[in-house]
Scaffold this motif. Structure first.
Motif, PDB file in Angstrom:
ATOM      1  N   MET A  87       0.764  -1.092   0.018  1.00  0.00           N
ATOM      2  CA  MET A  87       0.034   0.052  -0.180  1.00  0.00           C
ATOM      3  C   MET A  87       0.891   1.254  -0.006  1.00  0.00           C
ATOM      4  N   TYR A 108      -7.855  -2.073   2.250  1.00  0.00           N
ATOM      5  CA  TYR A 108      -7.145  -0.851   2.551  1.00  0.00           C
ATOM      6  C   TYR A 108      -7.110   0.029   1.614  1.00  0.00           C
ATOM      7  N   GLU A 109      -7.793  -0.322   0.258  1.00  0.00           N
ATOM      8  CA  GLU A 109      -7.617   0.908  -0.730  1.00  0.00           C
ATOM      9  C   GLU A 109      -9.061   1.388  -0.840  1.00  0.00           C
ATOM     10  N   SER A 123      -6.095  -6.681   1.263  1.00  0.00           N
ATOM     11  CA  SER A 123      -5.525  -5.380   0.667  1.00  0.00           C
ATOM     12  C   SER A 123      -6.323  -4.697   0.068  1.00  0.00           C
ATOM     13  N   LYS A 124      -7.585  -5.236  -0.717  1.00  0.00           N
ATOM     14  CA  LYS A 124      -8.307  -4.261  -1.291  1.00  0.00           C
ATOM     15  C   LYS A 124      -9.127  -3.521  -0.258  1.00  0.00           C
ATOM     16  N   ASN A 146      -2.275   6.160   1.589  1.00  0.00           N
ATOM     17  CA  ASN A 146      -3.387   5.725   1.627  1.00  0.00           C
ATOM     18  C   ASN A 146      -4.141   5.761   0.357  1.00  0.00           C
ATOM     19  N   LYS A 147      -4.244   5.169  -0.729  1.00  0.00           N
ATOM     20  CA  LYS A 147      -4.741   5.102  -1.919  1.00  0.00           C
ATOM     21  C   LYS A 147      -6.124   4.834  -2.006  1.00  0.00           C
ATOM     22  N   LYS A 148      -7.243   5.713  -2.239  1.00  0.00           N
ATOM     23  CA  LYS A 148      -8.547   5.405  -1.885  1.00  0.00           C
ATOM     24  C   LYS A 148      -8.981   4.814  -3.561  1.00  0.00           C
ATOM     25  N   ALA A 149      -9.329   3.820  -3.694  1.00  0.00           N
ATOM     26  CA  ALA A 149      -9.806   3.010  -4.972  1.00  0.00           C
ATOM     27  C   ALA A 149     -11.127   3.479  -5.327  1.00  0.00           C
TER      28      ALA A 149
END
Length: 301
Positions: free
Chosen positions: A28, A89-90, A86-87, A32-35
Motif C-alpha cells: 500500500m 485498505y484501498e 489488501s483491497k 492511503n490510496k482510495k480506490a
C-alpha cells in the motif's frame, strides 16, 4: 490437549497479523490510496451479506459495494485471503458486524482507522451475549441501516440527499416486513420451533417464539446423545412436526432427529450469506425473510 489447541489457535492469529504487516502493508505504500471506479462513486467493503445488502440498497448506483465473504461460504469460519484484505485498505469505507461472526474484521479495524479509512462496527451495542444474528430481527436491522446511512452520508456528503431517500425507503420496507411477521406469527398455536443451528434467537424473541436448537451458535458444535434424546422427547410432547435446517447444510444430527421423532425437514435461512443459486436467482434479504416467514407459518400451525 486443550492447552495445545489454545496455543495453536494463538499462533495462527499471530501468524495472520504478521502476514498482514509484512505482505499487505508494503503493497500500500506510505499513502492511503482510495480506490474508485470513477469520481462519482465511493468503494465500500462489507464483511457479511446482510450488511452488503443494506449498504447496496442505501447507496445503490452511487457506491461500489463488495462483500468479502463469497456466496456459498459459511461465514462463521471464513478467513479472507491477503489479496482480499489488501483491497479493503484501498477502499473508502469498511463495514463489519463485530462479535463472533467476523473476528478477522476486528483484527484489521484498528489499522484501517489509523489510515483514515472510515470503519463501521454495525453490531456495536446491538449484539446481546455471543449471538451475532441480529439482522434476523427487522427492528434491529432498522438500527443497523441507520448506522450504514450515516456512514455513507459522512464519507460522501455531496450525495447525502440520495442516501437519505434510499434509507427512508429501506426503513419503510423493514417496517412492512415487521408487520407481516407480527400478523402471521402472533396467533399461531405452537410457540416452539426446533432448528439445527441457534441462529434465530433475536427473531424468536421479537415475535414471542421459543427457539430450540440441536447445535448452539456455532454450526461446528457437536451435540451430545443425551441432548438429541431430550429433543426427541420435547418434539413429541409439544406436537412439533418439523425440524428447520439452514440452507448451507443439513447436519447428520438433524437427519437423525427427524427420523427418530418422525419430523419433516424444512429450510429456515439464517441469511448469513447467499448460496450461489440464491445469488443467481436474484434473492435478497427481504425475499429470504419472507420465505422464512412462510416456513415458520407451516412449522407452527
Amino acid at each position: 490437549m486443550y492447552r495445545n489447541s489454545s496455543i495453536l489457535s494463538a499462533s495462527r492469529k499471530l501468524l495472520f497479523i504478521i502476514l498482514i504487516i509484512y505482505l499487505v502493508f508494503p503493497l500500500m505504500g506510505c499513502q492511503n490510496k482510495k480506490a474508485k471506479v470513477d469520481e462519482n462513486k465511493i468503494v465500500v467493503y462489507t464483511s457479511i451479506y446482510p450488511l452488503f445488502d443494506f449498504a447496496k440498497k442505501i447507496g445503490q448506483d452511487y457506491i461500489v459495494v463488495e462483500n468479502i465473504t463469497p456466496a456459498g461460504v459459511e461465514p462463521h469460519e471464513f478467513e479472507p485471503s491477503l489479496s482480499k484484505i489488501s483491497k479493503i485498505y484501498e477502499s473508502n469505507a469498511f463495514i463489519y458486524l463485530g462479535g463472533s461472526m467476523d473476528p478477522w474484521a476486528e483484527r484489521i479495524a484498528g489499522e484501517l482507522v489509523k489510515r483514515n479509512i472510515p470503519v463501521l462496527k454495525a453490531g456495536e451495542d446491538l449484539i446481546e451475549g455471543n449471538d451475532p444474528h441480529i439482522w434476523l430481527s427487522p427492528k434491529i436491522s432498522m438500527q443497523m441501516a441507520k448506522k450504514i446511512y450515516e456512514l455513507l452520508a459522512k464519507v460522501d456528503g455531496k450525495n447525502n440527499a440520495v442516501y437519505e431517500k434510499n434509507y427512508n425507503r429501506l426503513i419503510d420496507e423493514l417496517k412492512k416486513l415487521d408487520e407481516e411477521y407480527k400478523k402471521e406469527l402472533t396467533s399461531k398455536r405452537l410457540r416452539d420451533f426446533v432448528v439445527s443451528h441457534a441462529a434465530f434467537g433475536y427473531l424468536a424473541k421479537e415475535y414471542g417464539l421459543n427457539q430450540v436448537s440441536i447445535k448452539g451458535l456455532s454450526p461446528q458444535e457437536e451435540p451430545s446423545l443425551k441432548h438429541i434424546k431430550n429433543l426427541i422427547d420435547f418434539s413429541r410432547e409439544r406436537g412439533i412436526k418439523y425440524i428447520l435446517v439452514e440452507s448451507l447444510e443439513t447436519p447428520k444430527e438433524a437427519q437423525a432427529l427427524a427420523k427418530e421423532a418422525n419430523l419433516k425437514i424444512l429450510t429456515l435461512n439464517p441469511i448469513e450469506g447467499l448460496t450461489a443459486e440464491e445469488e443467481k436467482a436474484g434473492e435478497d434479504y427481504f425475499s429470504l425473510m419472507r420465505k422464512n416467514l412462510e416456513v415458520l407459518k407451516e412449522a407452527l400451525k
